[in-house]
Write a protein that holds these residues in place. Structure first.
Motif, PDB file in Angstrom:
ATOM      1  N   LYS A  79      -2.395  -0.404  -9.077  1.00  0.00           N
ATOM      2  CA  LYS A  79      -1.925   0.454  -7.988  1.00  0.00           C
ATOM      3  C   LYS A  79      -3.093   1.143  -7.291  1.00  0.00           C
ATOM      4  O   LYS A  79      -3.129   1.260  -6.065  1.00  0.00           O
ATOM      5  CB  LYS A  79      -0.941   1.503  -8.526  1.00  0.00           C
ATOM      6  CG  LYS A  79       0.437   0.956  -8.785  1.00  0.00           C
ATOM      7  CD  LYS A  79       1.369   2.064  -9.203  1.00  0.00           C
ATOM      8  CE  LYS A  79       2.759   1.520  -9.463  1.00  0.00           C
ATOM      9  NZ  LYS A  79       3.697   2.578  -9.862  1.00  0.00           N
ATOM     10  N   GLN A  80      -4.047   1.600  -8.092  1.00  0.00           N
ATOM     11  CA  GLN A  80      -5.219   2.265  -7.519  1.00  0.00           C
ATOM     12  C   GLN A  80      -6.035   1.276  -6.680  1.00  0.00           C
ATOM     13  O   GLN A  80      -6.502   1.613  -5.591  1.00  0.00           O
ATOM     14  CB  GLN A  80      -6.074   2.855  -8.640  1.00  0.00           C
ATOM     15  CG  GLN A  80      -7.191   3.730  -8.147  1.00  0.00           C
ATOM     16  CD  GLN A  80      -7.947   4.367  -9.284  1.00  0.00           C
ATOM     17  OE1 GLN A  80      -7.883   3.912 -10.410  1.00  0.00           O
ATOM     18  NE2 GLN A  80      -8.684   5.429  -8.968  1.00  0.00           N
ATOM     19  N   ALA A  82      -4.896  -1.384  -5.134  1.00  0.00           N
ATOM     20  CA  ALA A  82      -4.135  -1.667  -3.915  1.00  0.00           C
ATOM     21  C   ALA A  82      -4.277  -0.522  -2.918  1.00  0.00           C
ATOM     22  O   ALA A  82      -4.408  -0.743  -1.704  1.00  0.00           O
ATOM     23  CB  ALA A  82      -2.668  -1.895  -4.261  1.00  0.00           C
ATOM     24  N   HIS A  83      -4.280   0.715  -3.424  1.00  0.00           N
ATOM     25  CA  HIS A  83      -4.450   1.876  -2.553  1.00  0.00           C
ATOM     26  C   HIS A  83      -5.834   1.855  -1.898  1.00  0.00           C
ATOM     27  O   HIS A  83      -5.976   2.135  -0.694  1.00  0.00           O
ATOM     28  CB  HIS A  83      -4.239   3.162  -3.350  1.00  0.00           C
ATOM     29  CG  HIS A  83      -4.398   4.404  -2.546  1.00  0.00           C
ATOM     30  ND1 HIS A  83      -3.488   4.775  -1.579  1.00  0.00           N
ATOM     31  CD2 HIS A  83      -5.361   5.355  -2.541  1.00  0.00           C
ATOM     32  CE1 HIS A  83      -3.889   5.901  -1.025  1.00  0.00           C
ATOM     33  NE2 HIS A  83      -5.023   6.274  -1.596  1.00  0.00           N
ATOM     34  N   ARG A  85      -7.717  -0.832  -1.359  1.00  0.00           N
ATOM     35  CA  ARG A  85      -7.735  -1.934  -0.394  1.00  0.00           C
ATOM     36  C   ARG A  85      -7.065  -1.518   0.912  1.00  0.00           C
ATOM     37  O   ARG A  85      -7.553  -1.832   2.003  1.00  0.00           O
ATOM     38  CB  ARG A  85      -7.032  -3.161  -0.979  1.00  0.00           C
ATOM     39  CG  ARG A  85      -7.914  -4.034  -1.823  1.00  0.00           C
ATOM     40  CD  ARG A  85      -7.283  -5.419  -2.062  1.00  0.00           C
ATOM     41  NE  ARG A  85      -5.951  -5.340  -2.651  1.00  0.00           N
ATOM     42  CZ  ARG A  85      -5.700  -5.305  -3.974  1.00  0.00           C
ATOM     43  NH1 ARG A  85      -6.698  -5.322  -4.825  1.00  0.00           N
ATOM     44  NH2 ARG A  85      -4.473  -5.247  -4.395  1.00  0.00           N
ATOM     45  N   GLN A  86      -5.968  -0.813   0.811  1.00  0.00           N
ATOM     46  CA  GLN A  86      -5.261  -0.339   2.016  1.00  0.00           C
ATOM     47  C   GLN A  86      -6.105   0.662   2.779  1.00  0.00           C
ATOM     48  O   GLN A  86      -6.155   0.641   4.020  1.00  0.00           O
ATOM     49  CB  GLN A  86      -3.913   0.284   1.618  1.00  0.00           C
ATOM     50  CG  GLN A  86      -3.051   0.654   2.807  1.00  0.00           C
ATOM     51  CD  GLN A  86      -2.638  -0.556   3.616  1.00  0.00           C
ATOM     52  OE1 GLN A  86      -2.340  -1.609   3.066  1.00  0.00           O
ATOM     53  NE2 GLN A  86      -2.627  -0.403   4.924  1.00  0.00           N
ATOM     54  N   ALA A  87      -6.795   1.544   2.047  1.00  0.00           N
ATOM     55  CA  ALA A  87      -7.658   2.534   2.714  1.00  0.00           C
ATOM     56  C   ALA A  87      -8.811   1.844   3.428  1.00  0.00           C
ATOM     57  O   ALA A  87      -9.190   2.231   4.548  1.00  0.00           O
ATOM     58  CB  ALA A  87      -8.181   3.529   1.677  1.00  0.00           C
ATOM     59  N   ALA A  89      -8.756  -1.219   4.617  1.00  0.00           N
ATOM     60  CA  ALA A  89      -8.184  -1.941   5.756  1.00  0.00           C
ATOM     61  C   ALA A  89      -7.903  -0.967   6.911  1.00  0.00           C
ATOM     62  O   ALA A  89      -8.026  -1.365   8.091  1.00  0.00           O
ATOM     63  CB  ALA A  89      -6.905  -2.642   5.331  1.00  0.00           C
ATOM     64  N   ASP A  90      -7.542   0.254   6.598  1.00  0.00           N
ATOM     65  CA  ASP A  90      -7.265   1.245   7.645  1.00  0.00           C
ATOM     66  C   ASP A  90      -8.550   1.687   8.360  1.00  0.00           C
ATOM     67  O   ASP A  90      -8.507   2.096   9.512  1.00  0.00           O
ATOM     68  CB  ASP A  90      -6.555   2.479   7.061  1.00  0.00           C
ATOM     69  CG  ASP A  90      -5.132   2.142   6.640  1.00  0.00           C
ATOM     70  OD1 ASP A  90      -4.592   1.132   7.122  1.00  0.00           O
ATOM     71  OD2 ASP A  90      -4.571   2.930   5.830  1.00  0.00           O
ATOM     72  N   LYS A  92     -10.996  -0.229   9.265  1.00  0.00           N
ATOM     73  CA  LYS A  92     -11.430  -1.251  10.223  1.00  0.00           C
ATOM     74  C   LYS A  92     -10.754  -1.121  11.532  1.00  0.00           C
ATOM     75  O   LYS A  92      -9.896  -0.650  11.982  1.00  0.00           O
ATOM     76  CB  LYS A  92     -11.188  -2.639   9.667  1.00  0.00           C
ATOM     77  CG  LYS A  92     -12.101  -2.958   8.535  1.00  0.00           C
ATOM     78  CD  LYS A  92     -11.857  -4.392   8.077  1.00  0.00           C
ATOM     79  CE  LYS A  92     -12.789  -4.733   6.930  1.00  0.00           C
ATOM     80  NZ  LYS A  92     -12.608  -6.056   6.457  1.00  0.00           N
TER      81      LYS A  92
END
Length: 92
Positions: A79-80, A82-83, A85-87, A89-90, A92
């Motif tokens: 979960k950490q 994935a969080h 990776r999302q951060a 991606a945001d 960019k």
């Protein structure tokens, strides 16, 4: 060889006719008709060997523990990640 001599030399065997019936309650509501076990009086279906420990164990001592991918720690790490990776991606 005489038949009586043969019976005298035969090893002592357990007489299954002396066993009582299992008597466990079935799903239909009746009682089990199988012969009971010598040790506990129940048949092999209703009083057989245990399938696992009585107390729930954790980790590799548990019978259901296979590879550790579903432990609380592994789930939290995924979960950490994935969080993070999302951060990224945001950004960019």
């Amino acid at each position: 060889m005489i038949k009586s001599d043969h019976q005298d030399h035969a090893p002592n065997r357990f007489d299954f006719n002396t066993l009582s019936l299992c008597g466990a309650k079935t799903r239909a509501g009746g009682s089990c008709k199988h012969k009971g076990n010598i040790r506990n009086g129940r048949c092999k279906l209703h009083g057989g060997k245990s399938t696992g420990p009585k107390k729930p164990a954790c980790g590799p001592h548990n019978a259901r523990y296979i590879n550790g991918l579903r432990t609380k720690e592994a789930i939290a790490i995924r979960k950490q990640a994935a969080h993070l990776r999302q951060a990224l991606a945001d950004l960019k």
